[in-house]
Design a protein around this motif. Structure first.
Motif, PDB file in Angstrom:
ATOM      1  N   SER A  31      31.604  40.182  32.034  1.00  0.00           N
ATOM      2  CA  SER A  31      32.679  39.926  32.988  1.00  0.00           C
ATOM      3  C   SER A  31      34.002  40.374  32.389  1.00  0.00           C
ATOM      4  O   SER A  31      34.562  39.693  31.545  1.00  0.00           O
ATOM      5  CB  SER A  31      32.732  38.434  33.302  1.00  0.00           C
ATOM      6  N   TRP A  53      37.680  38.987  36.458  1.00  0.00           N
ATOM      7  CA  TRP A  53      36.396  39.489  36.921  1.00  0.00           C
ATOM      8  C   TRP A  53      36.099  39.033  38.351  1.00  0.00           C
ATOM      9  O   TRP A  53      35.644  39.815  39.176  1.00  0.00           O
ATOM     10  CB  TRP A  53      35.308  38.991  35.983  1.00  0.00           C
ATOM     11  N   ASP A  73      36.088  46.090  43.076  1.00  0.00           N
ATOM     12  CA  ASP A  73      34.745  46.108  43.635  1.00  0.00           C
ATOM     13  C   ASP A  73      33.797  46.173  42.440  1.00  0.00           C
ATOM     14  O   ASP A  73      33.594  47.253  41.863  1.00  0.00           O
ATOM     15  CB  ASP A  73      34.583  47.326  44.551  1.00  0.00           C
ATOM     16  N   ASN A  74      33.241  45.050  42.052  1.00  0.00           N
ATOM     17  CA  ASN A  74      32.416  45.003  40.845  1.00  0.00           C
ATOM     18  C   ASN A  74      31.118  45.794  41.010  1.00  0.00           C
ATOM     19  O   ASN A  74      30.577  46.304  40.023  1.00  0.00           O
ATOM     20  CB  ASN A  74      32.125  43.557  40.465  1.00  0.00           C
ATOM     21  N   ALA A  75      30.619  45.895  42.212  1.00  0.00           N
ATOM     22  CA  ALA A  75      29.400  46.686  42.422  1.00  0.00           C
ATOM     23  C   ALA A  75      29.642  48.161  42.122  1.00  0.00           C
ATOM     24  O   ALA A  75      28.712  48.880  41.734  1.00  0.00           O
ATOM     25  CB  ALA A  75      28.925  46.516  43.852  1.00  0.00           C
ATOM     26  N   ARG A  76      30.875  48.589  42.276  1.00  0.00           N
ATOM     27  CA  ARG A  76      31.232  49.985  42.019  1.00  0.00           C
ATOM     28  C   ARG A  76      31.962  50.162  40.696  1.00  0.00           C
ATOM     29  O   ARG A  76      32.386  51.277  40.371  1.00  0.00           O
ATOM     30  CB  ARG A  76      32.110  50.519  43.147  1.00  0.00           C
ATOM     31  N   ASN A  77      32.156  49.063  39.957  1.00  0.00           N
ATOM     32  CA  ASN A  77      32.923  49.121  38.696  1.00  0.00           C
ATOM     33  C   ASN A  77      34.268  49.805  38.912  1.00  0.00           C
ATOM     34  O   ASN A  77      34.694  50.654  38.113  1.00  0.00           O
ATOM     35  CB  ASN A  77      32.138  49.870  37.610  1.00  0.00           C
TER      36      ASN A  77
END
Length: 124
Positions: A31, A53, A73-77
């Motif tokens: 994270s 995070w 957008d954590n899925a896309r870093n």
């Protein structure tokens, strides 16, 4: 190692908007927190915004509060910086930055990895 690549800079008129993006890759485990900084020639790099995070905590420099918004957008870093009502004094190279601990907002001096920057120019 962590690699950061910024995009979205350009030339815009006073009052206009831009959205910057920063894609992180490499050893982005766990994270992590992200931030945006900017620098103009002859001046120190200055903090602009940061985000944890979860995205629930953010911080901004006084000079951009109410005009800029950081998100991720954590899925896309990927982290974003939406910049509205731009002023000539916002002209700078904008850098994104990474801190491996992202549960709380890091000290702006403690970011560990940096991108190469993207130029934002606001014409009057």
């Amino acid at each position: 190692q962590v690699q950061l690549v910024e995009s979205g800079g350009g030339l815009v008129q006073t009052g206009g908007s831009l959205r910057l993006s920063c894609a992180a890759s490499g050893r982005t485990f766990g994270s992590y927190a992200m931030g945006w900084f900017r620098q103009t020639p002859g001046k120190e790099r200055e903090f602009v915004a940061a985000i944890t995070w979860s995205g629930r905590s953010t911080s901004y420099a006084d000079s951009v509060k109410g005009r800029f918004a950081i998100s991720r957008d954590n899925a896309r870093n990927t982290v974003y910086l939406q910049m509205n009502n731009l002023k000539p004094e916002d002209t700078a190279v904008y850098f994104c930055a990474y801190h491996r601990l992202g549960l709380v907002l890091p000290n702006p001096n403690d970011f560990e990895y940096w991108g190469r920057g993207t130029q934002v120019t606001v014409s009057s």
